[in-house]
Design an enzyme around this catalytic site. Structure first.
Site, PDB file in Angstrom:
ATOM      1  N   SER A   1      -4.654   0.908 -10.269  1.00 44.81           N
ATOM      2  CA  SER A   1      -4.535   0.696  -8.832  1.00 44.81           C
ATOM      3  C   SER A   1      -3.901   1.911  -8.154  1.00 44.81           C
ATOM      4  O   SER A   1      -4.363   3.031  -8.326  1.00 44.81           O
ATOM      5  CB  SER A   1      -3.739  -0.594  -8.570  1.00 44.81           C
ATOM      6  OG  SER A   1      -3.842  -0.995  -7.232  1.00 44.81           O
ATOM      7  N   ASN A   2      -2.819   1.723  -7.405  1.00 45.41           N
ATOM      8  CA  ASN A   2      -2.174   2.864  -6.761  1.00 45.41           C
ATOM      9  C   ASN A   2      -1.722   3.905  -7.777  1.00 45.41           C
ATOM     10  O   ASN A   2      -1.774   5.111  -7.523  1.00 45.41           O
ATOM     11  CB  ASN A   2      -0.959   2.408  -5.949  1.00 45.41           C
ATOM     12  CG  ASN A   2      -1.346   1.775  -4.636  1.00 45.41           C
ATOM     13  OD1 ASN A   2      -2.522   1.688  -4.293  1.00 45.41           O
ATOM     14  ND2 ASN A   2      -0.367   1.300  -3.889  1.00 45.41           N
TER      15      ASN A   2
END
Length: 685
Positions: free
Chosen positions: A310-311
């Site tokens: 994800s991030n």
């Protein structure tokens, strides 16, 4: 380096010893700690990086009473839904906070049910047996880049480090989580492999300034008065005494939040933060864990894999794009939040569908669209579990504002879903989206990132939103026990730990946002959307700062993504980013694997209704890391880009097995291959 302190602690004695560092060039760094932690013999000196603020905290874990991976809980303890307790709930120790943080972050990212794969496909004990506890050293630092906000960096070195090929794996946190946010993903894989793991919270993390009580959090989680321990505080709001007093009078019981209210744009530095974590890892290894005969660990003799999800995955890709020093050897990431520049020369086509050219929209653009239309569109998915985010009032409000043309709530809901899918957000995510809405995921991301991109301090109340602990929906003083627990259980965005978003303009006075009006605060959602469709020059500049070019410097890269990702849409992130890399010279070693029946948050797979439909993307993330390791260490070729067609568990959700999870194939079938011809990225159904 003058005046820097190194703090050395042992788990056994809790003894603390400090030494002043007047000049370390040419001397044995940390010689004063040798009796506690440092292997015998002369230690070659790498200076600690200049960004380290306040020294290094060091713990040694024996792998029996406490450990690096499970916080002493073991595999079964992590699977227990009840969190570990605090002896004094209002004043937990740093060790108690750490254990609870590991428990919370593990459970937030993966499906912890045995039927879903925990304990068979992944989990601390898989592959190593026993309780899954890993002995070793943990080093914690706060990086200061001169803007007043701290970036937490942690390096874990298992006792198995140096047995075989030495290696470092990066583990920047997913979402806005704290430094333990990737413990279950890149952390687990790296520690089991015997690699040092370099973590960072990327300048987001759990930094909370309670403006009424004027307390803040330390890098280790304890709450202290805002004016104390400046070298250990990970965030404080940029308000002087008079400004804070005035703000409290107008907006009592509010909280400033690190990711949202730092007054900067942390995301613009995420790649640099990952490189900093690698730099600190090399320094720590050479200080504490030199090779045979004092051999230094350098990029030439150490395999470095940039990783995470994800991030964190997006941060590792950005790090690779900016890696001028050649620190990174390869990349393996999952569902990365990457915002590629828009290249209109190519289209994306899935199966026989029309080509899609409006790709590469920013996450802020897509998430504010979903935040606006999602509560209405949720009514078009009547069988979806966890549909508390649905709102007939939002449908009616959108119609009143001319944003929907249909009459009647059901027709409006169907039209709202058409708007979302017409934006390139895949229909495969439609079943999941109401669940994300029920947890306020789009709403919270939109508010947090709006503040970050606007570089807005807490006093701005951007779009009339604020953050607060709430009782019956009304802002209230943050209880000491709730404040103390935020570091461990917080996810970096509200709602978390009973801290929620507040609509300051709610009828009758400020209250929890979604319940504040029948249309779930449509004016707030419209304001957030307006920042995407009509951004100011400064807001647009912040969005430009986070754009990725696809220039990966010839490094081998593996990206896996779930087709049903309803948070980071494939058409606006992984798919166009992969195509962009193929237009960059020397990018032949980039691979993209798209997994059917997989979403973004595997933790949802544990819920009834989701368990039958979705498979763990986490399983394929570990495969991607294995493939990258085999490529870098053994010279194996990477399998071609492909769609991996999984088989859902189906009614009753029987235990997942190999039949559900075909591997990423080195010899993929022709009808599974993902191809790019320079003008079109072809994704098979």
């Amino acid at each position: 380096m003058t005046g820097m302190k190194i703090v050395c602690r042992t788990k056994r004695s809790r003894a603390i010893r400090s030494i002043s560092m007047i000049s370390l060039l040419g001397s044995a760094l940390l010689a004063g700690c040798a009796g506690l932690d440092t292997p015998g013999g002369d230690v070659p000196g790498y200076d600690l990086p200049g960004f380290v603020r306040g020294g290094i905290l060091h713990e040694r874990y024996d792998g029996r009473t406490d450990d690096l991976l499970t916080g002493g809980l073991g595999s079964a303890g992590l699977a227990n839904p009840s969190p570990p307790t605090f002896a004094d709930p209002s004043h937990p120790t740093a060790a108690e906070l750490r254990t609870r943080a590991i428990h919370a972050n593990y459970r937030a990212l993966v499906d912890m049910t045995p039927g879903g794969g925990y304990g068979t496909l992944y989990g601390p004990a898989v592959g190593i047996g026993g309780l899954g506890m890993i002995a070793g050293h943990e080093y914690l630092a706060l990086a200061d880049h001169g803007d007043g906000s701290g970036v937490t960096i942690m390096v874990q070195v298992p006792d198995s480090f140096g047995i075989g090929q030495t290696c470092i794996v990066t583990a920047p946190s997913s979402g806005s989580r704290g430094v333990y946010g990737a413990i279950a993903t890149a952390g687990e894989w790296g520690l089991k492999r015997g690699c040092a793991v370099a973590y960072t919270d990327k300048g987001t993390g759990i930094g909370v300034h309670d403006l009424s009580a004027d307390t803040v959090g330390l890098v280790t989680g304890e709450r202290v008065p805002a004016g104390s321990s400046p070298d250990r505080v990970n965030f404080r709001a940029g308000l002087d005494g008079a400004a804070r007093t005035a703000f409290n009078a107008a907006f009592p019981n509010r909280l400033a939040w690190k990711h949202a209210h730092s007054g900067g744009n942390p995301e613009s530095r995420w790649g640099r933060d990952v490189l900093d974590s690698i730099e600190l890892a090399f320094a720590i290894l050479n200080i504490h864990h030199p090779g045979p005969n004092g051999r230094r660990h350098v990029p030439a003799n150490t395999v470095v894999i940039a990783s995470s999800v994800s991030n964190g995955g997006g941060a590792s890709l950005r790090a690779t794009e900016t890696d001028l020093s050649g620190l990174i050897d390869g990349v393996a990431v999952s569902e990365p939040n990457v915002n590629p520049i828009h290249d209109p020369s190519f289209a994306i086509r899935q199966g026989g569908q029309p080509p899609f050219r409006s790709h590469s929209r920013s996450l802020y653009d897509t998430i504010t669209l979903v935040n606006l239309y999602g509560p209405c569109a949720a009514l078009a998915v009547p069988d979806a579990p966890l549909d508390a985010g649905a709102s007939a009032g939002r449908c009616e409000g959108l119609f009143r504002n001319g944003l929907l043309k249909s009459s009647g709530v059901q027709a409006q809901a169907a039209e709202a879903m058409e708007v979302i899918n017409g934006y390139g957000i895949l229909p495969e995510q439609n079943f999941l989206q109401p669940a994300y809405g029920s947890f306020s995921v789009p709403q919270s991301i939109a508010v947090t990132y709006a503040n970050a991109y606007a570089k807005a301090g807490v006093e701005r109340n951007l779009c009339d939103y604020s953050f607060a602990y709430a009782e019956k929906g009304i802002p209230a003083p943050l209880p000491p026990a709730a404040a103390a627990d935020l570091f461990a259980t917080g996810n970096g965005i509200p709602p978390t730990g009973k801290v929620v978003l507040i609509n300051n303009n709610a009828p009758g006075g400020p209250r929890e946002d979604r319940s504040s009006t029948l249309d779930q605060n449509l004016p707030g959602a419209l304001c957030l959307r307006g920042l995407a469709t009509n951004p100011s020059e400064g807001f647009r500049a912040s969005l430009d700062e986070i754009r990725a070019t696809g220039g990966l410097r010839g490094k081998p890269v593996v990206i896996v993504n779930g087709r049903a990702d309803g948070i980071i849409p494939p058409n606006h992130a992984s798919r166009p980013y992969y195509a962009l890399t193929q237009k960059t010279p020397g990018a032949g070693n980039v691979r993209y694997y798209e997994v059917t029946n997989a979403g973004h948050l595997d933790a949802f797979n544990a819920f009834p209704g989701f368990d039958a439909r979705y498979v763990p993307l986490h399983h394929y993330f570990f495969q991607a890391l294995d493939l990258m390791w085999d490529h870098l260490v053994n010279g194996a070729s990477l399998p071609p880009s492909q769609v991996v067609r999984t088989v859902p568990r189906g009614p009753g959700a029987p235990a997942i097995g190999p039949a559900n999870l075909p591997p990423i194939r080195r010899e993929a079938a022709e009808d599974a291959l993902i191809r790019f011809d320079g003008t079109e990225l072809s994704i098979p159904e």
